[in-house]
Design a protein around this motif. Structure first.
Motif, PDB file in Angstrom:
ATOM      1  N   PRO A 253       0.763  -1.346   0.109  1.00  0.00           N
ATOM      2  CA  PRO A 253       0.421  -0.058  -0.229  1.00  0.00           C
ATOM      3  C   PRO A 253       0.741   1.236  -0.061  1.00  0.00           C
ATOM      4  O   PRO A 253       2.297   1.034  -0.050  1.00  0.00           O
ATOM      5  CB  PRO A 253      -1.074  -0.046   1.236  1.00  0.00           C
ATOM      6  N   ALA A 254       0.352   2.032  -0.926  1.00  0.00           N
ATOM      7  CA  ALA A 254       0.794   3.706  -0.729  1.00  0.00           C
ATOM      8  C   ALA A 254       1.417   3.793   0.881  1.00  0.00           C
ATOM      9  O   ALA A 254      -0.107   4.135   1.564  1.00  0.00           O
ATOM     10  CB  ALA A 254       0.434   4.596  -1.925  1.00  0.00           C
ATOM     11  N   SER A 255       2.489   5.283   0.908  1.00  0.00           N
ATOM     12  CA  SER A 255       2.212   5.911   1.894  1.00  0.00           C
ATOM     13  C   SER A 255       0.613   6.628   2.302  1.00  0.00           C
ATOM     14  O   SER A 255       0.520   7.329   1.507  1.00  0.00           O
ATOM     15  CB  SER A 255       3.342   6.823   1.645  1.00  0.00           C
ATOM     16  N   GLY A 256       0.107   6.306   3.351  1.00  0.00           N
ATOM     17  CA  GLY A 256      -1.280   7.180   3.695  1.00  0.00           C
ATOM     18  C   GLY A 256      -2.786   6.315   3.716  1.00  0.00           C
ATOM     19  O   GLY A 256      -3.439   6.714   3.925  1.00  0.00           O
ATOM     20  N   ALA A 257      -2.419   4.848   2.714  1.00  0.00           N
ATOM     21  CA  ALA A 257      -3.171   4.351   2.652  1.00  0.00           C
ATOM     22  C   ALA A 257      -3.307   4.223   3.371  1.00  0.00           C
ATOM     23  O   ALA A 257      -2.777   3.406   4.526  1.00  0.00           O
ATOM     24  CB  ALA A 257      -2.828   3.379   1.142  1.00  0.00           C
ATOM     25  N   PRO A 258      -4.825   3.178   3.778  1.00  0.00           N
ATOM     26  CA  PRO A 258      -5.820   2.317   4.662  1.00  0.00           C
ATOM     27  C   PRO A 258      -3.737   1.147   5.004  1.00  0.00           C
ATOM     28  O   PRO A 258      -3.855   0.689   4.131  1.00  0.00           O
ATOM     29  CB  PRO A 258      -6.952   1.748   4.986  1.00  0.00           C
ATOM     30  N   VAL A 259      -3.693   0.905   6.826  1.00  0.00           N
ATOM     31  CA  VAL A 259      -2.422   0.138   6.722  1.00  0.00           C
ATOM     32  C   VAL A 259      -3.681  -1.422   7.435  1.00  0.00           C
ATOM     33  O   VAL A 259      -4.602  -1.633   7.903  1.00  0.00           O
ATOM     34  CB  VAL A 259      -2.272   0.410   8.144  1.00  0.00           C
ATOM     35  N   HIS A 260      -3.379  -2.170   6.466  1.00  0.00           N
ATOM     36  CA  HIS A 260      -3.367  -3.513   6.501  1.00  0.00           C
ATOM     37  C   HIS A 260      -4.784  -3.928   6.654  1.00  0.00           C
ATOM     38  O   HIS A 260      -5.536  -4.321   7.818  1.00  0.00           O
ATOM     39  CB  HIS A 260      -2.684  -4.344   7.836  1.00  0.00           C
ATOM     40  N   VAL A 261      -5.799  -3.235   5.769  1.00  0.00           N
ATOM     41  CA  VAL A 261      -7.028  -3.694   5.620  1.00  0.00           C
ATOM     42  C   VAL A 261      -7.203  -4.620   5.054  1.00  0.00           C
ATOM     43  O   VAL A 261      -6.927  -5.007   4.045  1.00  0.00           O
ATOM     44  CB  VAL A 261      -8.202  -2.670   4.985  1.00  0.00           C
TER      45      VAL A 261
END
Length: 274
Positions: A253-261
């Motif tokens: 995931p790109a920076s700022g994207a939701p983490v580990h959803v």
């Protein structure tokens, strides 16, 4: 070789992509993988909060559901440690309480057949190069149960070092707890949050794109901190890195994207896992 995937509650509910990665990885290595539909909680949450007797029926179910498989493989050091380290203690305590040897005998069958993913790869399959490709910078956090109870040692690092394209960077204070500790995070939120902040800070200092671990409960805790701080580094389970290939690469995931959803729904069916 026939192995059963013991996915665990956290992965089944929140991180089904990790389960799919384990299946893809093991099948690529020639292992026949099944997902027993009767699996539930292993009882760790109950035992760790003082409900030992309430954990016993879950332990019995674990032994029953995973009977008959050559190996039981899980992408969770904490749940593997529950089976390997705590199940024998449940049997011992039952004997001490005058309830006989029946519980110990019931649980004894599943204990030696249960493996955390990285030790299964290295110790049972005898591989460190699993054919993975992951062209990113990575730092590795050894989780407490894997480090202290299972004694995973350098197995995860050896697997990561063999991944093509991957640059592994040293994490300061790697062996320090991330602060999750199950109910510790609930009962001691300020201390837990501070420990997570320290771990994330050290991870960022490496300049790595990815913080890798072998337990999603720790990555969930650290991922929450990363999300709130909007860090550039992302949490990824080691199974997902090892399952990544040039033909089917894992996208970070790109920076700022939701983490580990979690995406793709529950893994409670074989079709979903596969």
């Amino acid at each position: 070789m026939r192995a059963a995937l013991f996915l665990t509650c956290v992965n089944d509910t929140l991180y089904p992509q990790t389960g799919r990665a384990v299946v893809a990885l093991l099948e690529r290595l020639g292992v026949e993988v099944d997902f027993p539909m009767g699996q539930t909680c292993c009882g760790q949450a109950h035992f760790n909060t003082g409900y030992r007797h309430e954990a016993e029926p879950l332990a019995r179910r674990q032994a029953r559901v995973f009977a008959g498989y050559d190996y039981v493989v899980t992408p969770s050091g904490s749940c593997a440690a529950m089976v390997r380290d705590i199940y024998p203690r449940l049997g011992e305590r039952a004997r001490e309480e005058g309830r006989g040897d029946e519980l110990g005998r019931t649980l004894a069958d599943v204990v030696p057949r249960t493996y955390e993913l990285t030790e299964f790869l290295v110790d049972v399959l005898g591989v460190t190069d699993v054919g993975a490709y992951f062209p990113h910078t990575v730092t590795y956090h050894p989780t407490c149960h894997g480090l202290r109870m299972l004694g995973l040692g350098d197995r995860p690092r050896r697997l990561l070092e063999a991944v093509r394209g991957l640059e592994l960077r040293e994490l300061e204070g790697a062996e320090e707890c991330c602060g999750f500790g199950g109910t510790f995070a609930v009962k001691n939120p300020d201390v837990s949050a501070a420990m997570a902040a320290d771990k994330v800070r050290h991870a960022e200092e490496t300049g790595a794109e990815v913080l890798c671990a072998a337990d999603n409960s720790c990555l969930m805790h650290l991922g929450g901190t990363m999300s709130r701080q909007r860090t550039a580094i992302r949490p990824v389970h080691i199974a997902e890195i090892l399952a990544s290939t040039e033909e089917n690469p894992l996208t970070v995931p790109a920076s700022g994207a939701p983490v580990h959803v979690a995406t793709g729904g529950s893994t409670r069916t074989k079709g979903a896992v596969r």
